[in-house]
Design a protein around this motif. Structure first.
Motif, mmCIF file in Angstrom:
data_model
loop_
_atom_site.group_PDB
_atom_site.id
_atom_site.type_symbol
_atom_site.label_atom_id
_atom_site.label_comp_id
_atom_site.label_asym_id
_atom_site.label_seq_id
_atom_site.Cartn_x
_atom_site.Cartn_y
_atom_site.Cartn_z
ATOM 1 N N UNK A 316 -70.595 -83.130 36.702
ATOM 2 C CA UNK A 316 -70.641 -82.236 37.937
ATOM 3 C C UNK A 316 -70.666 -83.269 39.207
ATOM 4 N N UNK A 317 -69.661 -84.132 39.343
ATOM 5 C CA UNK A 317 -69.477 -85.110 40.657
ATOM 6 C C UNK A 317 -69.213 -84.107 41.629
ATOM 7 N N UNK A 318 -70.151 -84.398 42.642
ATOM 8 C CA UNK A 318 -69.680 -83.401 43.904
ATOM 9 C C UNK A 318 -69.067 -84.551 44.947
ATOM 10 N N UNK A 319 -68.847 -83.857 46.188
ATOM 11 C CA UNK A 319 -68.086 -84.884 47.158
ATOM 12 C C UNK A 319 -69.266 -85.710 47.637
ATOM 13 N N UNK A 320 -68.749 -86.923 48.174
ATOM 14 C CA UNK A 320 -69.581 -87.800 48.825
ATOM 15 C C UNK A 320 -70.198 -87.244 49.974
ATOM 16 N N UNK A 321 -69.580 -86.497 50.580
ATOM 17 C CA UNK A 321 -70.035 -86.205 51.945
ATOM 18 C C UNK A 321 -70.624 -84.583 51.886
ATOM 19 N N UNK A 322 -70.889 -84.198 50.676
ATOM 20 C CA UNK A 322 -71.567 -82.961 50.631
ATOM 21 C C UNK A 322 -73.016 -82.870 50.918
ATOM 22 N N UNK A 323 -73.468 -82.398 52.078
ATOM 23 C CA UNK A 323 -74.764 -82.395 52.659
ATOM 24 C C UNK A 323 -75.947 -81.861 51.573
ATOM 25 N N UNK A 324 -75.526 -80.860 50.469
ATOM 26 C CA UNK A 324 -76.520 -80.494 49.690
ATOM 27 C C UNK A 324 -76.495 -81.369 48.213
ATOM 28 N N UNK A 325 -75.815 -82.584 48.452
ATOM 29 C CA UNK A 325 -75.819 -83.386 47.000
ATOM 30 C C UNK A 325 -76.925 -84.662 47.258
ATOM 31 N N UNK A 326 -78.136 -84.156 46.857
ATOM 32 C CA UNK A 326 -79.299 -84.911 47.091
ATOM 33 C C UNK A 326 -79.185 -85.980 45.968
ATOM 34 N N UNK A 327 -79.436 -85.629 44.624
ATOM 35 C CA UNK A 327 -79.608 -86.562 43.705
ATOM 36 C C UNK A 327 -78.123 -86.871 43.094
ATOM 37 N N UNK A 328 -77.079 -86.415 43.743
ATOM 38 C CA UNK A 328 -75.794 -87.188 43.323
ATOM 39 C C UNK A 328 -75.543 -86.759 41.769
ATOM 40 N N UNK A 329 -75.035 -87.908 41.176
ATOM 41 C CA UNK A 329 -74.584 -87.480 39.919
ATOM 42 C C UNK A 329 -75.328 -88.562 38.840
ATOM 43 N N UNK A 330 -75.293 -88.335 37.490
ATOM 44 C CA UNK A 330 -75.922 -89.171 36.330
ATOM 45 C C UNK A 330 -74.847 -90.561 36.520
ATOM 46 N N UNK A 331 -75.535 -91.701 36.421
ATOM 47 C CA UNK A 331 -74.866 -92.819 36.297
ATOM 48 C C UNK A 331 -75.082 -93.622 34.862
ATOM 49 N N UNK A 332 -76.284 -93.374 34.326
ATOM 50 C CA UNK A 332 -76.691 -94.204 33.167
ATOM 51 C C UNK A 332 -77.467 -93.113 32.104
ATOM 52 N N UNK A 333 -77.108 -93.158 30.947
ATOM 53 C CA UNK A 333 -77.728 -92.427 29.911
ATOM 54 C C UNK A 333 -78.520 -93.277 29.128
ATOM 55 N N UNK A 334 -79.782 -93.175 28.779
ATOM 56 C CA UNK A 334 -80.708 -94.065 27.958
ATOM 57 C C UNK A 334 -81.020 -93.030 26.796
ATOM 58 N N UNK A 335 -80.709 -93.192 25.709
ATOM 59 C CA UNK A 335 -80.759 -92.380 24.597
ATOM 60 C C UNK A 335 -81.447 -92.799 23.607
ATOM 61 N N UNK A 336 -82.709 -91.909 23.144
ATOM 62 C CA UNK A 336 -83.596 -92.772 22.148
ATOM 63 C C UNK A 336 -83.714 -91.760 21.023
ATOM 64 N N UNK A 337 -83.793 -92.232 19.754
ATOM 65 C CA UNK A 337 -83.937 -91.652 18.561
ATOM 66 C C UNK A 337 -85.297 -91.641 18.042
ATOM 67 N N UNK A 338 -85.739 -90.667 17.781
ATOM 68 C CA UNK A 338 -87.369 -90.397 17.407
ATOM 69 C C UNK A 338 -87.309 -90.369 15.683
ATOM 70 N N UNK A 339 -86.303 -90.269 15.034
ATOM 71 C CA UNK A 339 -86.509 -90.169 13.678
ATOM 72 C C UNK A 339 -85.234 -90.586 13.029
ATOM 73 N N UNK A 340 -85.102 -90.612 11.652
ATOM 74 C CA UNK A 340 -83.940 -90.796 11.117
ATOM 75 C C UNK A 340 -83.468 -89.286 10.430
ATOM 76 N N UNK A 341 -82.041 -89.274 10.622
ATOM 77 C CA UNK A 341 -81.624 -88.099 10.005
ATOM 78 C C UNK A 341 -81.088 -88.279 8.467
ATOM 79 N N UNK A 342 -81.412 -87.164 7.939
ATOM 80 C CA UNK A 342 -80.906 -87.346 6.523
ATOM 81 C C UNK A 342 -79.484 -87.420 6.364
ATOM 82 N N UNK A 343 -78.830 -86.612 7.047
ATOM 83 C CA UNK A 343 -77.318 -86.602 6.832
ATOM 84 C C UNK A 343 -76.811 -86.032 8.199
ATOM 85 N N UNK A 344 -75.728 -86.688 8.619
ATOM 86 C CA UNK A 344 -74.868 -86.273 9.984
ATOM 87 C C UNK A 344 -75.897 -86.427 11.168
ATOM 88 N N UNK A 345 -75.520 -85.844 12.219
ATOM 89 C CA UNK A 345 -76.265 -85.932 13.479
ATOM 90 C C UNK A 345 -76.155 -87.349 14.291
#
Ligand SMILES: O=C(O)CCC(=O)C(=O)O
Ligand SMILES: [Fe+2]
Length: 419
Positions: A316-345
């Protein structure tokens, strides 16, 4: 004399929710709140969020009382603690400049706001609470109920909190709209190149264009135990996507068939606990983005047969000049795995034909936007969580934004549904 200084107290925006569910006393923030001294005048909320909320890095904040120098109550301490220091021998001048710029901006804006905006009972003549228990909520925590959960209270309990002048989204949020962006064109490449030289950081480059990297042993056993502990998160809920804005500037929840997972959000216990803080700080230093710009950590749980179909994290990237667009959009995802998965996932990037199998303690990182322009979504980082075929998958998202999401969220400017 600072309004809030000394005797640091941890407070928590989740407490109100918890107390309604009858579990306030088991809550880190609430317990701390119950130990507090005499109440402060409630109209100070308006001053409070301008001065100190800007120092918070997520769900909880510290209120300090009784000591001169209110700046200690939040911004400065937090800025240093989570600041872009450390990582010996690594170039960090640009990041430091950016951080200094953010702090200068905050100081300027907040001073101006304090002088300009009226607060106190006069602002509340025609303004009603939207929840009948507001007076009771406001009185909670020895009269600091409004400060305890500003995102909810400023708006829903505006009469009881004397924050009627802040009910309006634009009035409440405008000072965050033009905060410096967390990335400049060209920063992403520099940040990923720099990672290889960070001492003690084991990094595998899975793709260079777009960047996707893996940190094989990122989380320590202590961090994993901490993150898996039920006390560090709110309740598991069925995952939903964000829908259109309602009349209060909050996004409605939408359930879609593209996603079958349980999610839970990091609560005060994990935001304010030294282990949680250290984790955020480590990631912030790798990314060279201040924690002001992150979302709360999100836990994900997939049982057998659960999945998340292909999507993009910066949908959901909104317009640069949208006055309601405070947090803007996501730029990075840091994704962490807390366990091993037996199959798939596995986590799969279809356009790159790349699949990463969950491994306990490992993490992956990718940008959602292009190096040359952080406003342009890089569609090559679309990804999916493949169905778990056997076992359970526990993982975590830590998303970073172009705008100050943590600050925005704290005072109800991120568009998140009211909790
Ligand atoms: O679970 C995964 O592997 C990915 C989850 C994901 O993409 C998300 O939550 O946005
Ligand atoms: Fe995702």
């Amino acid at each position: 004399m600072g309004l809030l200084g000394g005797n640091s107290v941890t407070m928590c925006r989740w407490s109100l929710v918890s107390s309604r569910a009858g579990s306030a006393r088991s809550h880190f923030g609430s317990r701390a709140a119950l130990r507090r001294g005499p109440s402060a005048a409630r109209w100070t909320l308006a001053q409070f969020w301008r001065k100190d909320a800007v120092g918070t890095a997520g769900a909880c904040h510290e209120l300090g009382r009784g000591r001169a120098g209110g700046r200690r109550g939040g911004r400065d301490v937090r800025g240093r603690r989570h600041g872009l220091r450390g990582a010996a021998g690594v170039p960090r001048v640009r990041a430091q400049l950016r951080l200094a710029e953010v702090h200068r901006h905050e100081q300027r804006e907040h001073r101006a706001d304090l002088a300009r905006v009226p607060h106190g009972p006069d602002g509340c003549r025609n303004c009603k609470d939207r929840e009948e228990r507001c007076p009771q909520f406001a009185r909670a925590y020895q009269g600091l109920g409004c400060e305890d959960n500003p995102s909810y209270m400023i708006d829903v309990c505006a009469h009881s909190c004397n924050t009627c002048h802040l009910k309006d989204f634009a009035a409440r949020c405008k000072h965050l709209v033009d905060m410096p962006e967390s990335l400049e064109p060209g920063t992403i490449n520099q940040t990923f190149q720099r990672m290889r030289s960070i001492k003690g950081l084991d990094v595998e480059i899975l793709s260079e264009d777009p960047w996707i990297v893996k940190f094989p042993k990122f989380l320590t056993d202590e961090e994993i135990d901490f993150l898996k502990d039920a006390n560090t998160r709110g309740p598991w809920e069925e995952a939903s996507d964000t829908g259109a804005l309602d009349e209060h500037g909050r996004r409605k929840k939408v359930f879609s068939s593209g996603r079958k997972t349980d999610v839970a959000w990091c609560n005060c216990q994990c935001q304010e606990h030294p282990v949680g803080k250290r984790l955020v700080s480590r990631i912030s230093e790798i990314l060279r983005v201040h924690p002001h710009y992150m979302e709360s950590m999100q836990f994900l749980r997939y049982g057998k047969g659960m999945y998340y179909r292909a999507h993009h994290d910066a949908a959901a990237v909104r317009r640069r000049d949208d006055p309601g667009n405070v947090n803007k959009h996501r730029i990075y995802t840091f994704f962490m795995y807390l366990n091993d998965v037996t199959k798939g996932g596995g986590t799969r990037f279809p356009s790159l034909d790349l699949e990463i199998q969950p491994e306990r303690g490992s993490a992956i990182l990718w940008p959602s936007v292009h190096n040359h322009d952080p406003w342009e979504v890089d569609h090559r980082t679309r990804h999916e969580a493949l169905e778990v075929e056997d076992g359970e998958k526990l993982s975590m998202n830590l998303w970073w934004h172009l705008g100050p999401h943590a600050l925005a969220h704290y005072i109800g400017c991120s568009g998140a549904p009211i909790r």
